[in-house]
Scaffold this motif. Sequence first.
Motif, PDB file in Angstrom:
ATOM      1  N   SER A 354       1.098  -1.557   0.035  1.00 17.03           N
ATOM      2  CA  SER A 354      -0.079   0.258  -0.265  1.00 17.03           C
ATOM      3  C   SER A 354       0.725   1.387  -0.057  1.00 17.03           C
ATOM      4  O   SER A 354       0.384   2.546  -0.948  1.00 17.03           O
ATOM      5  CB  SER A 354      -1.099   0.175   1.335  1.00 17.03           C
ATOM      6  OG  SER A 354      -0.645  -0.173   2.176  1.00 17.03           O
ATOM      7  N   LEU A 355       2.017   1.129   0.145  1.00 18.78           N
ATOM      8  CA  LEU A 355       3.246   2.270   0.660  1.00 18.78           C
ATOM      9  C   LEU A 355       3.166   2.720  -1.136  1.00 18.78           C
ATOM     10  O   LEU A 355       3.859   3.504  -1.079  1.00 18.78           O
ATOM     11  CB  LEU A 355       4.370   2.314   1.234  1.00 18.78           C
ATOM     12  CG  LEU A 355       3.920   1.995   2.656  1.00 18.78           C
ATOM     13  CD1 LEU A 355       4.899   1.528   3.478  1.00 18.78           C
ATOM     14  CD2 LEU A 355       3.240   3.008   3.746  1.00 18.78           C
ATOM     15  N   VAL A 356       3.203   1.803  -2.357  1.00 20.26           N
ATOM     16  CA  VAL A 356       3.881   2.633  -3.316  1.00 20.26           C
ATOM     17  C   VAL A 356       2.582   3.101  -4.433  1.00 20.26           C
ATOM     18  O   VAL A 356       1.833   2.343  -4.166  1.00 20.26           O
ATOM     19  CB  VAL A 356       4.252   0.388  -3.974  1.00 20.26           C
ATOM     20  CG1 VAL A 356       4.954   1.100  -5.599  1.00 20.26           C
ATOM     21  CG2 VAL A 356       5.047  -0.216  -3.636  1.00 20.26           C
ATOM     22  N   PRO A 357       3.277   3.621  -4.608  1.00 18.38           N
ATOM     23  CA  PRO A 357       2.086   5.391  -5.346  1.00 18.38           C
ATOM     24  C   PRO A 357       1.592   4.500  -6.407  1.00 18.38           C
ATOM     25  O   PRO A 357       2.222   4.135  -7.259  1.00 18.38           O
ATOM     26  CB  PRO A 357       2.485   6.014  -5.872  1.00 18.38           C
ATOM     27  CG  PRO A 357       4.342   6.747  -4.610  1.00 18.38           C
ATOM     28  CD  PRO A 357       4.496   4.880  -4.570  1.00 18.38           C
ATOM     29  N   GLY A 358       0.213   4.228  -6.184  1.00 10.80           N
ATOM     30  CA  GLY A 358      -0.608   3.940  -7.073  1.00 10.80           C
ATOM     31  C   GLY A 358      -0.838   2.631  -7.215  1.00 10.80           C
ATOM     32  O   GLY A 358      -1.682   2.045  -8.315  1.00 10.80           O
ATOM     33  N   LEU A 359      -0.090   1.593  -6.720  1.00 12.04           N
ATOM     34  CA  LEU A 359      -0.138   0.203  -6.672  1.00 12.04           C
ATOM     35  C   LEU A 359      -1.832  -0.493  -6.438  1.00 12.04           C
ATOM     36  O   LEU A 359      -2.390  -1.162  -7.001  1.00 12.04           O
ATOM     37  CB  LEU A 359       1.127  -0.163  -5.937  1.00 12.04           C
ATOM     38  CG  LEU A 359       1.172  -2.324  -5.912  1.00 12.04           C
ATOM     39  CD1 LEU A 359       1.038  -2.645  -7.636  1.00 12.04           C
ATOM     40  CD2 LEU A 359       2.403  -2.551  -5.413  1.00 12.04           C
ATOM     41  N   ALA A 360      -2.172  -0.085  -5.035  1.00 10.86           N
ATOM     42  CA  ALA A 360      -3.215   0.340  -5.109  1.00 10.86           C
ATOM     43  C   ALA A 360      -4.807   0.359  -5.700  1.00 10.86           C
ATOM     44  O   ALA A 360      -5.317  -0.110  -5.825  1.00 10.86           O
ATOM     45  CB  ALA A 360      -3.559   0.324  -3.351  1.00 10.86           C
ATOM     46  N   ILE A 365      -3.757  -4.977  -4.101  1.00 15.78           N
ATOM     47  CA  ILE A 365      -3.564  -6.030  -3.299  1.00 15.78           C
ATOM     48  C   ILE A 365      -3.216  -6.361  -1.889  1.00 15.78           C
ATOM     49  O   ILE A 365      -2.402  -7.811  -2.029  1.00 15.78           O
ATOM     50  CB  ILE A 365      -2.410  -4.704  -2.533  1.00 15.78           C
ATOM     51  CG1 ILE A 365      -3.468  -4.090  -1.531  1.00 15.78           C
ATOM     52  CG2 ILE A 365      -1.800  -3.308  -3.572  1.00 15.78           C
ATOM     53  CD1 ILE A 365      -3.055  -2.763  -1.086  1.00 15.78           C
ATOM     54  N   LYS A 366      -4.324  -7.086  -1.767  1.00 20.09           N
ATOM     55  CA  LYS A 366      -4.843  -7.499  -0.301  1.00 20.09           C
ATOM     56  C   LYS A 366      -4.762  -9.269  -1.068  1.00 20.09           C
ATOM     57  O   LYS A 366      -4.144  -9.917  -0.324  1.00 20.09           O
ATOM     58  CB  LYS A 366      -6.047  -7.627  -0.046  1.00 20.09           C
ATOM     59  CG  LYS A 366      -6.646  -8.982   0.981  1.00 20.09           C
ATOM     60  CD  LYS A 366      -8.651  -8.567   0.841  1.00 20.09           C
ATOM     61  CE  LYS A 366      -9.205  -9.159   2.418  1.00 20.09           C
ATOM     62  NZ  LYS A 366     -10.842  -9.325   2.564  1.00 20.09           N
TER      63      LYS A 366
END
Length: 832
Positions: A354-360, A365-366
């Motif tokens: 979740s800390l990676v920008p835009g990945l979520a 990501i779950k």
Amino acid sequence: MTQGQEPGVAPGVQPDRVHLHALASVSSLPDIATKQPENRAWRSPLGDFTSTRKRLRAIHWHAELKRAALEEVAFGHALLFVPVFLGLGSLVWFRLPQTPGHLKLALLMCVFGMAAFALRHRPALLRTGMLIAALLTAGMGLAAWETARLQTVVLDTPVTTWVRGTVTARETTDRGYWRYTVAVSQTSEPELKRPPAKVTLLSRSRETPVGIGGGIEGRARLSPPSGAALPGLNDFAFDSYFKGIGAVGYFYGKPQAVSDVEDLDRSGTAAWRADIGETIARWREAVGTRIRGTIGGDAGAIAAALVTAEERAIGRPTIEALRQAGLAHVLAISGLNMVLAAGTFLIGARTLLSLVPGLAHRFPIKKLAAAGALVMVFAYILISGGAVSAVRSWIMISIMLIAMFFDRPSISLRNVALSALIILVITPSAVTGPGFQMSFAATLALVAGYAHWRDRPARDILPKSRSVGPLKAVGGFFAGLLLSSVIGGLSTMIYSAGHFHRLAAYGLIGNVLAMPIISIFVMPFGLLAMLLMPFGLDRYPLLVMGQGLEWMISIARMVSSWGGEVTTGRIPDHAFMLIAAGGVLACLFRTWLAASGLLIIAAGLVVTSTSAVVRPDIVIAEDGRLVAMIRQAEAASNRTKPPDFVFSQWQRALRLKDHRQPQQRPELAIRDAVEPASSGGQAADARKTKPPIDPGAARAVIRRLLADAVPGRFVCVAKQWCAAMAQQGWRIVTVDDARFIGIACEEADIVVTPVRLRFRTCRSGALLLSGHSLRRTGAVEIYGVSLRSVDNTADRADMRVVTAQEHLQRPWAQHRTYDWRTGLFDAGEANE
């Protein structure tokens, strides 16, 4: 009414239309009129009212029972009972003295299955009965198939021979010794007619050990796996049979590493599986060595056990402290360890992603975190040794993680049922062990308790505020921990008492104090260390893990110092079954039918409290070297220091508190007697080379010993014999030197010797229990039975003999009847 809010149906569960229609039809039953029937003849008003009330009550309960049953079916709870009846069928098969053949079991299963299908439109009770019969038969068939598939060769008698083979696994002990698992390829001096395929051998040498996959040879003492210490206790030979271990023993001196061991005759698939097993064993050993080398002491040994399940390096005092504090479950790779590891990885991976920008926003990501956790728990189960509790936890957590891919509920009773079903299909023998029973009992109770808490009616009334303060979060954490400890402790209590005959009185306190440390410091940092170990960055996480384990050990020692262990003794089998069955029903049902489980538990508790504890008067170990007279809570044995492995089981099963040591009379030793050989099997041959004894002197000595013996206490001449007078008036003689057996038979009522004699009975009519007969019967209990004499003027005590081994035809006990001279099995001699 919105979807998921139907009356009597939990949110999120969608029963099919047929079940809902049936449920609605039952719930709309017309009220029963209380109109009096026509009086064709005169009837008493009181009798008329009583009969009507009984009829109304019967109709009411019938309707309620039908409504509850339909609701259970509508929620799919019938699936939960499939592993229950499969496991029950396996238990029945393992308990039978003789079993039907595979063809008969297959035919019975087909008959019951076709009958259930043919009755699919008939009354549900008859159809359900056929389904239950089919499942029970299927469970018996699975047990028979596993037993026939293994065909483990178990050693028939202790022997000293030269062993040569390949090391498939090894582990260190708390004393620095090495215990090898060896695939035997050759035996010599003498060559065994029935060599076991796999043995475990202890080497007391602390020098460089033989590596996994390497050849090993040396002179070793091999013995069959021991049976039950008392009738009804755990049979270690049964466990060894299904583990593929045919003998246990130790090396004389240091074993030698060899490189030219002949390969076993096995197919390519078997060789491939063996290579994979040896590779995984090397990984386990490397990980365990790294952890113990970094942390050190008992904390390092426990840390390694949490990862690799190797517990032998932990000191015995520490293990005993953990057991008395109710923390022994931490050592097993159980659901707790696996859940903490998977949960830590899942939360950590999801947080990092979740800390990676835009990945979520682009990827779920779950589900990515769940996939990573799935790979992690698979690696965990590979290096954990594959214990039942670990496999059950791995299957459950894998199902839970896979359910996240499809956005389905992850924690449910169906997960527990599926994991039990898979284990029972692959290894149905696991159902007999305490690991399977305690693991599933705790998991079943926790999941059922969570489901009831989640579906409680007051949940919808509570305010749905998302703001949770830190104090409330901490309070909720400890409240959940306390509730989980209470539920887990209560659910496994009957199994702990039934299998181990003891309970930790302060186990709840020990778990409440230690579990936060395990949840915060031990398992999360242990997982982090495992992830960083391939990069060599595991030192500091392991040190944090070790510090947490030091705190846990301190808590265990503090709680165990309070002396809160409760010895329960043996529990009646019917009481154990009632309580266990009641617990299963209380957890599996979601309607008021769960109360039936509570009633059955109450009945089991009543039976337990009202059953009289009957202790045997004499107990004899299966090797014939340890004999004890039991009087109330005291045991008077023929050994100054009884072997702890057997005697500790006697103490817990019979609730013994005191040990009365024998009185030594060295001045009565017959001087020309020679010390017997070290092994019972060689004593009969060594007897030929010993000088004869003076029968008159020997008879005088044994009469003197019996005359001087205080009732209820042994009097011994070291390495020759012991004598005692039981409270019932029986004269008991235990013989270590075979030359004294004839005199003992003349002067005693009960003669016990570890020597394997060629004759089976005493001419005098005394009860003779030799190494040969005890090998067939196992441990023996003797009870005094009061009988009237012939003239009806006085009572006399007769003997009732109970043996641990009753069914020698079963594969795990058949080795007891093998005669290496003839090469034949003769189970019939056991009953002579």
